[in-house]
Motif scaffolding. Structure first.
Motif, mmCIF file in Angstrom:
data_model
loop_
_atom_site.group_PDB
_atom_site.id
_atom_site.type_symbol
_atom_site.label_atom_id
_atom_site.label_comp_id
_atom_site.label_asym_id
_atom_site.label_seq_id
_atom_site.Cartn_x
_atom_site.Cartn_y
_atom_site.Cartn_z
ATOM 1 N N LEU A 21 -18.267 -14.346 12.317
ATOM 2 C CA LEU A 21 -19.109 -15.159 13.197
ATOM 3 C C LEU A 21 -20.278 -14.320 13.709
ATOM 4 C CD1 LEU A 21 -18.285 -17.892 15.591
ATOM 5 C CD2 LEU A 21 -19.580 -15.969 16.525
ATOM 6 N N VAL A 22 -21.481 -14.841 13.564
ATOM 7 C CA VAL A 22 -22.701 -14.153 13.985
ATOM 8 C C VAL A 22 -23.172 -14.729 15.320
ATOM 9 C CG1 VAL A 22 -25.122 -13.712 13.407
ATOM 10 C CG2 VAL A 22 -23.392 -13.733 11.593
ATOM 11 N N ASP A 23 -23.139 -13.915 16.358
ATOM 12 C CA ASP A 23 -23.728 -14.326 17.635
ATOM 13 C C ASP A 23 -25.138 -13.749 17.661
ATOM 14 O OD1 ASP A 23 -24.615 -14.279 20.393
ATOM 15 O OD2 ASP A 23 -22.551 -14.745 20.963
ATOM 16 N N THR A 24 -26.113 -14.638 17.784
ATOM 17 C CA THR A 24 -27.502 -14.174 17.684
ATOM 18 C C THR A 24 -27.884 -13.203 18.803
ATOM 19 O OG1 THR A 24 -28.190 -16.196 18.818
ATOM 20 C CG2 THR A 24 -28.325 -16.193 16.417
ATOM 21 N N GLY A 25 -27.062 -13.094 19.825
ATOM 22 C CA GLY A 25 -27.340 -12.142 20.898
ATOM 23 C C GLY A 25 -26.687 -10.784 20.701
ATOM 24 N N HIS A 26 -25.881 -10.637 19.660
ATOM 25 C CA HIS A 26 -25.056 -9.422 19.523
ATOM 26 C C HIS A 26 -25.581 -8.464 18.460
ATOM 27 C CE1 HIS A 26 -21.253 -11.556 21.334
ATOM 28 N NE2 HIS A 26 -22.307 -11.612 22.112
ATOM 29 N N HIS A 27 -26.784 -7.965 18.663
ATOM 30 C CA HIS A 27 -27.370 -7.048 17.689
ATOM 31 C C HIS A 27 -28.111 -5.937 18.411
ATOM 32 C CE1 HIS A 27 -26.670 -10.778 15.472
ATOM 33 N NE2 HIS A 27 -26.448 -9.982 14.448
ATOM 34 N N TYR A 28 -28.459 -4.907 17.645
ATOM 35 C CA TYR A 28 -29.274 -3.830 18.188
ATOM 36 C C TYR A 28 -30.715 -4.299 18.287
ATOM 37 C CZ TYR A 28 -25.197 -1.091 17.099
ATOM 38 O OH TYR A 28 -23.922 -0.626 17.053
ATOM 39 N N GLN A 29 -31.482 -3.624 19.140
ATOM 40 C CA GLN A 29 -32.908 -3.893 19.218
ATOM 41 C C GLN A 29 -33.506 -3.775 17.825
ATOM 42 O OE1 GLN A 29 -34.025 -5.172 21.693
ATOM 43 N NE2 GLN A 29 -33.761 -4.101 23.624
ATOM 44 N N MET A 49 -31.589 -9.787 11.717
ATOM 45 C CA MET A 49 -30.451 -10.705 11.690
ATOM 46 C C MET A 49 -30.447 -11.575 10.437
ATOM 47 S SD MET A 49 -29.710 -12.999 15.016
ATOM 48 C CE MET A 49 -30.763 -12.050 16.086
ATOM 49 N N GLU A 50 -31.615 -11.976 9.999
ATOM 50 C CA GLU A 50 -31.711 -12.839 8.826
ATOM 51 C C GLU A 50 -31.089 -12.146 7.610
ATOM 52 O OE1 GLU A 50 -33.937 -11.954 11.263
ATOM 53 O OE2 GLU A 50 -35.857 -12.370 10.313
ATOM 54 N N GLN A 51 -31.317 -10.838 7.512
ATOM 55 C CA GLN A 51 -30.767 -10.098 6.380
ATOM 56 C C GLN A 51 -29.240 -10.077 6.443
ATOM 57 O OE1 GLN A 51 -32.044 -6.017 6.165
ATOM 58 N NE2 GLN A 51 -31.295 -5.763 4.061
ATOM 59 N N ILE A 52 -28.703 -9.910 7.640
ATOM 60 C CA ILE A 52 -27.247 -9.917 7.798
ATOM 61 C C ILE A 52 -26.696 -11.273 7.369
ATOM 62 C CG2 ILE A 52 -25.408 -9.896 9.542
ATOM 63 C CD1 ILE A 52 -27.115 -7.794 11.058
ATOM 64 N N VAL A 53 -27.362 -12.340 7.781
ATOM 65 C CA VAL A 53 -26.925 -13.685 7.392
ATOM 66 C C VAL A 53 -26.999 -13.838 5.876
ATOM 67 C CG1 VAL A 53 -27.482 -16.143 7.579
ATOM 68 C CG2 VAL A 53 -27.517 -14.690 9.616
ATOM 69 N N ALA A 54 -28.090 -13.324 5.277
ATOM 70 C CA ALA A 54 -28.232 -13.411 3.819
ATOM 71 C C ALA A 54 -27.082 -12.673 3.122
ATOM 72 C CB ALA A 54 -29.585 -12.831 3.384
ATOM 73 N N TRP A 55 -26.724 -11.500 3.640
ATOM 74 C CA TRP A 55 -25.629 -10.729 3.056
ATOM 75 C C TRP A 55 -24.297 -11.480 3.197
ATOM 76 C CZ3 TRP A 55 -24.464 -5.681 1.010
ATOM 77 C CH2 TRP A 55 -25.601 -4.999 0.542
ATOM 78 N N LEU A 56 -24.041 -12.032 4.368
ATOM 79 C CA LEU A 56 -22.770 -12.743 4.574
ATOM 80 C C LEU A 56 -22.710 -13.984 3.682
ATOM 81 C CD1 LEU A 56 -22.364 -12.338 8.436
ATOM 82 C CD2 LEU A 56 -20.978 -11.261 6.650
ATOM 83 N N PRO A 116 -40.183 3.121 5.017
ATOM 84 C CA PRO A 116 -41.536 2.574 5.093
ATOM 85 C C PRO A 116 -41.614 1.048 5.150
ATOM 86 C CG PRO A 116 -41.061 3.257 2.859
ATOM 87 C CD PRO A 116 -39.887 3.664 3.683
ATOM 88 N N ALA A 117 -40.528 0.324 4.944
ATOM 89 C CA ALA A 117 -40.617 -1.139 5.021
ATOM 90 C C ALA A 117 -40.409 -1.577 6.464
ATOM 91 C CB ALA A 117 -39.583 -1.788 4.116
ATOM 92 N N PHE A 118 -41.146 -2.586 6.896
ATOM 93 C CA PHE A 118 -41.143 -2.924 8.320
ATOM 94 C C PHE A 118 -40.622 -4.317 8.646
ATOM 95 C CE2 PHE A 118 -44.353 0.566 8.383
ATOM 96 C CZ PHE A 118 -43.584 1.427 9.144
ATOM 97 N N TYR A 119 -40.199 -5.062 7.642
ATOM 98 C CA TYR A 119 -39.483 -6.292 7.988
ATOM 99 C C TYR A 119 -38.015 -6.128 7.587
ATOM 100 C CZ TYR A 119 -37.434 -10.844 7.761
ATOM 101 O OH TYR A 119 -36.559 -11.885 7.918
ATOM 102 N N HIS A 120 -37.781 -5.928 6.297
ATOM 103 C CA HIS A 120 -36.395 -5.694 5.865
ATOM 104 C C HIS A 120 -36.348 -4.505 4.913
ATOM 105 C CE1 HIS A 120 -36.276 -6.990 1.604
ATOM 106 N NE2 HIS A 120 -35.010 -6.702 1.620
ATOM 107 N N THR A 121 -35.269 -3.753 4.990
ATOM 108 C CA THR A 121 -35.008 -2.658 4.055
ATOM 109 C C THR A 121 -33.742 -3.033 3.300
ATOM 110 O OG1 THR A 121 -36.032 -1.043 5.515
ATOM 111 C CG2 THR A 121 -34.425 -0.201 3.931
#
Lengths: 264, 264, 264, 264
Positions: B217-225, B229-236, D190-195
């Protein structure tokens, strides 16, 4: 280092004092709850007693910061009680800390509240705190404001700035010659969009607006990730505006843990 | 976009549903206090009623996430009451959320607690939650663990990881074919040194260790600065392990504000 | 919004101008290298030509910021060439940007360098920049300093602050009535421990120390994670010290990408 | 600590080795420029010589990491030269580091590039690196990918993930029994949106997809602000997937400074 330098460091350490906060002896926690500890202090008597114990071990903690709302619920009427406890435990009252966030009226701020009635109420509480400090021979009144807003566009930042300047100036006029106002800053929490005194630059401007006996208080937990705190301290020293420190840790946010202690 | 593409987007939006959390209708706040709102829901009846009102306006919120400790204080014995309220308000019970941080025994963790007795207690509570979900025909049991530590060297991270794997596996064996376990991650708070499930990689490993009916489960508030997040969703999605979302805002930490609402 | 308000917004947008930076048309990259683009501008002629093209499409970009070292390698002697290009392309010279980091002498800083010779060299270059601006009828000279240090204890922050104040004051004495000095801040990079002008508070103090024709420049990429930029702008407006903006994006650090453009 | 424990720590320290990176002896800098040092190594001979000097002083640095493009510009044809230098300086060749970002073809990635030709080119370079490692008796080939994108929506993250899995698997088939592939992660730059390999979870998944002789490499500078690195190391140890470390500092971003050295 030469012997002279070593001596200077040793002398500086000999005169180094750390004030204990009365609330540091209580049970505390996060918004998710508190895990209670049997030995936590429940009364102001126990807090003085705990502070005396720490001073007994360290020899460096002769004063106890008091929180007006929690430790002097009757305001100035509790001053004699504080004096009795101070004598009994050999611990002097330290800085006096008003509370400008716990009452429901502070929902939209204290000195920055759009409601003039609430601003007056907040001002009166800080004036009472200055009076308590005067009667307890405490030098410092520490002002931490939780004021801020949670969403863009809901607060008039510039108008609030003016209100802060006005009320700080008015409060300063009540401050005695031997007293100081310390203005603290914090980037976020409890407000999550803007905090009225978010960084050292804002605290500095407000301390200057207040008057000659105001200084900036640096809480080591109140900074952005990676911000260079030493440089801020160097600047405040250079401007003769450094008022003191709150020593809190910081890893993720204002973690507010005892520095370096052991958990289980 | 072609008409075909536009139609596809419109159809996706037509079937898009957002579950409401029962606790979102209550008074909440920060560790500094709560500002009370007269219209806040005080009972589970009022929460169902409020949810029905939101669904009435949006047409997209037909279910209500339930918190076992707060909404079903008597556990499975409260299931009939939930069913009655669901019928009365036209709102189905949604995900079931055990609570593994509010009791004093959880001071040093739940599934990761060094005390086997506490781990068993936590396991039992989550098994009860699975049973409640089964009886309410709720598909999802959401596991958020506050487990962690506050200072380096006070917790055995690798041992706790093994305990989590064991207990998640055991819990999974109680999960029915039509049910799912959702494993949530959070980098910090309430623990300020380490959190046992700190990021999506740890949640993914634990969901896999649990068994085939566990997802992340991805909580959109539970990430580092600045984390993507989109990449994490893509991976999952790519790993077929995305279980769902909690929509919270995040600016500084886990600010946990209603997304986009207006304050004063 | 009322029609009056709508009109006011429309009028504000009609007079809104964005200056183009000449270096934005060149090939740029990261410390890991540059990916070259065939259409990148290689000469100042091409930069003026590219800027004219952007202004032709937008109608809002009538000026071109010039970089002294890169665009006027012969200093004031290149002024006539700039004037010719400006006439030819219908683009006015915009802000003038000295460079205080590219020469090897700046290894330990420019205005903050412990070597008085280097400080004088830096001052001379900024005075030359003021003179170029005067002759080109450019209002603004933009000062971005890369000055800083990479390890704790290697630089005397307070002494460097004094040098900055002195040199800014001296530079300001050369600034004409119709001119302005803009002081930019940046928390890190290329220096990785401390940067002499790290935030808006330091830039404000230096701009005030410089004199009445100095203001603060806000680069939208030069902030800490999660810092509230709108509040900083509100404060600078309130203090009448906002000089202008550099519009750069920021996700992780000073990512310095074109805002909103598309890559492949 | 008992004597036994002290002995164990001492023995661990006795066998502790830190490999030196050849590029650490060269002039380096930021995107803003390089400040040159007269004593910086300019040739691979000088890098071996410098490494020998460090090993002479520390007794803990017997190997030198080599960068294929910079140190073996002729690829495997330079192997005999490396062997000669190794013998002459008493320093063994260490890990072999391909370069997948410096050529212009890598603008949109290497293993993740949408162009199959570029992916093949990148694969060939890494296969050459494996061959160089084999001939130099180097155990490790370190894979750091600069692959990523700069704006949302410009790269197909899931497709790139599949390409990475395929090419890593293919590369792994060329790896000898005594060799290892180390997969490094980095959140940005060097990538600034996703790595494409942004965190330890992605590196772990890719190392597993590659095959049994792949592990994760942890660069201490490649994390988010406040991320708990020790926990990541504990997890990788627990999964038997920790391959090694790059020791870089990190305060703001990937600051990549020598750890703890002194500047002026």
């Amino acid at each position: 280092m030469s012997t002279q330098q070593t001596d200077r460091v040793a002398q500086a350490l000999d005169s180094f004092r750390v004030e204990l906060p009365s609330w540091g002896f209580s049970n505390t926690g996060t918004r998710f709850g508190k895990y209670l500890q049997p030995a936590a202090a429940a009364t102001i008597e126990e807090k003085f007693s705990d502070a005396a114990q720490v001073h007994c071990v360290t020899g460096a903690c002769p004063t106890l910061a008091l929180h007006v709302l929690w430790d002097l619920p009757n305001g100035a009427a509790d001053v004699p009680k504080m004096e009795t406890l101070a004598r009994r435990h050999g611990i002097e009252p330290g800085s006096i800390n008003p509370n400008l966030f716990e009452e429901q009226v502070y929902k939209f701020g204290s000195f920055g509240n759009p409601d003039a009635e609430v601003r007056r109420h907040a001002l009166q509480h800080t004036r009472d705190s200055v009076e308590i400090a005067r009667r307890l021979n405490s030098r410092d009144v520490v002002l931490w404001f939780a004021d801020g807003s949670n969403y863009p566009g809901t607060a008039n930042i510039r108008q609030r700035k003016r209100w802060f300047e006005e009320h700080l100036r008015e409060l300063h006029s009540a401050v005695g010659d031997a007293q100081r106002l310390l203005v603290e800053y914090k980037p976020f929490e409890p407000a999550f969009y803007h905090t009225d005194i978010a960084d050292w630059g804002m605290a500095l401007a407000f301390a200057r607006a207040a008057g000659p006996r105001a200084r900036v208080l640096v809480d080591t937990g109140h900074h952005y990730q990676s911000q260079n705190m030493e440089q801020i301290v160097a600047w405040l020293l250079s401007e003769d505006m450094l008022g003191g420190f709150h020593f809190n840790d910081r890893r993720y946010g204002d973690d507010d843990l005892t520095l370096g202690s052991i958990d289980p």
